[in-house]
Design an enzyme around this catalytic site. Structure first.
Site, PDB file in Angstrom:
ATOM      1  N   THR A  13      49.556  41.995  40.546  1.00 46.66           N
ATOM      2  CA  THR A  13      48.637  41.425  41.541  1.00 46.66           C
ATOM      3  C   THR A  13      49.382  41.242  42.865  1.00 46.66           C
ATOM      4  OG1 THR A  13      49.239  39.122  41.021  1.00 46.66           O
ATOM      5  CG2 THR A  13      47.426  40.102  39.766  1.00 46.66           C
ATOM      6  N   ASP A  14      48.613  41.053  43.930  1.00 47.31           N
ATOM      7  CA  ASP A  14      49.213  40.672  45.207  1.00 47.31           C
ATOM      8  C   ASP A  14      48.534  39.392  45.669  1.00 47.31           C
ATOM      9  OD1 ASP A  14      46.762  41.344  46.425  1.00 47.31           O
ATOM     10  OD2 ASP A  14      47.444  43.352  46.920  1.00 47.31           O
ATOM     11  N   GLN A  15      48.834  38.952  46.867  1.00 50.07           N
ATOM     12  CA  GLN A  15      48.330  37.639  47.259  1.00 50.07           C
ATOM     13  C   GLN A  15      46.827  37.626  47.539  1.00 50.07           C
ATOM     14  OE1 GLN A  15      51.070  36.871  50.498  1.00 50.07           O
ATOM     15  NE2 GLN A  15      49.481  37.157  52.030  1.00 50.07           N
ATOM     16  N   GLY A  47      44.980  38.317  45.124  1.00 49.12           N
ATOM     17  CA  GLY A  47      44.508  37.906  43.807  1.00 49.12           C
ATOM     18  C   GLY A  47      43.950  39.033  42.968  1.00 49.12           C
TER      19      GLY A  47
END
Lengths: 140, 140, 140, 140
Positions: free
Chosen positions: D19-21, D23
């Site tokens: 995942t990345d920020q 979400g």
């Protein structure tokens, strides 16, 4: 090929962990380099992506394509050139060239959709759209 | 070496992109596998990490260590065994063994701190702590 | 903490793809940054790792540990300081500090074993060992 | 959209580190999942890619494209369907569908060139080409 009238240029060194057992950078690594390219372009245009996100606008990648002509190798210094291919009210396409000593290694584009934190589609804020207009490519 | 009395076991296939030009899985890949291990353990214990986060508790990794004895290779089916090494009021350490056909490839641990969304340190919710007690290791 | 008498310093920008849904750089990303650190140190010492490998010597990571005090965020410019913690006949340990504006974010070390292409253990070539002696840390 | 007459199906759990920020799974993660898809298809067809490589043939990715309709989230169980879109003498294109509970999350393709260890272009070995013919898609 389209002509990059104005572009953002950044250089990276290929990391060991980006290679795979073929001895070249794994094809997914390029996508991480392109992030550095568009992050830099947006900052140069006066709108750091970090600030865009804090302002409530996200630009997730909804489509991408990449063509690799020559594989980049570990420790290669690779140049990423980034420009804007298409600018629409709610989407934006960045275009990329990857070079090593002026030899073209790869070309790519990523398409982004403007959404808010709840994933509702939004117009790209006009001040951002205006700021990146100078980076629009010309037909070749 | 500590004895895993009760453990969560999961298997993964080493992905091509996880290898590097040495022809083995890059040492950072193991950390991604361990995530699958502790995610599975927590779910088996009745507290999916996804739900823990939605309940406002995060368990970021604050420390980790890994020892690789034999490198895993592309397409290897690798077994990840996960247990709980230490349980304190606000921190939690998972312990891992990586095996291929019962041969031990690597051992590792990750230490997690319980924080809220604003990064304030918290006690691990007691129902979660209780649920993972059965996974505590025994001294070897 | 050990004192870095002589060190190699490099800076990286945290990539978006290196973050996870906690909004900080995933703990595995640090390992990729450390590669840039030791790659740079070795090159500065006159022995590019690329050349070391082509000479038939590999330095795989056999053990590593990392302690994260403060999470690095997307677009942070992060400074990686690299030195040599231990130098033995067949193993080598690098030590790392990760900083953001002189604030210490993380410390780490990676231990490497010298092997040949067939994975036989070897002595570290003396010219390489000698070249990195100046980077040995002092006890704090 | 093309119809997958015969396909290889595999399931993965989205890892936290993928995942990345925002979400959701970072767009580069999908490329790693596709590797599992085509690795599985080739093995099911009787030609494990590991063996193909050991036989001196490599199938590097020379082009790829991906369209993400709905983002995959941490811990989602995602289904990867893989078929063969085009089979030529020296290139091969795999086609992918990513689903979560029969909802289509993404579509993609990867184009591969057959080369030897020295990067010379080769014909795809006929026994491999024949074995994957049943996986060719039909026009929709």
């Amino acid at each position: 090929m389209v002509v990059f009238v104005r572009q953002f240029v950044t250089e990276i060194s290929v990391r060991y962990g980006e290679t795979d057992q073929m001895g070249v950078a794994h094809h997914s690594s390029y996508l991480l380099w392109f992030e550095l390219g568009r992050t830099g372009l947006l900052r140069e245009a006066g709108h750091a992506y970090r600030d865009i996100e804090q302002g409530g606008n996200l630009l997730p990648v909804v489509e991408y394509a990449c063509k690799i002509r020559i594989g980049a190798k570990y420790d290669d210094v690779v140049r990423i050139e980034t420009a804007v291919e298409t600018l629409k009210s709610r989407t934006l396409t960045f275009s990329y060239k990857v070079k090593r000593e002026n030899k073209l290694l790869a070309t790519a584009w990523t398409k982004h959709l403007c959404v808010d934190r709840d994933n509702n589609i939004r117009r790209i804020p006009p001040e951002i759209a205006e700021a990146i207009v100078p980076y629009l490519v010309s037909p070749g």
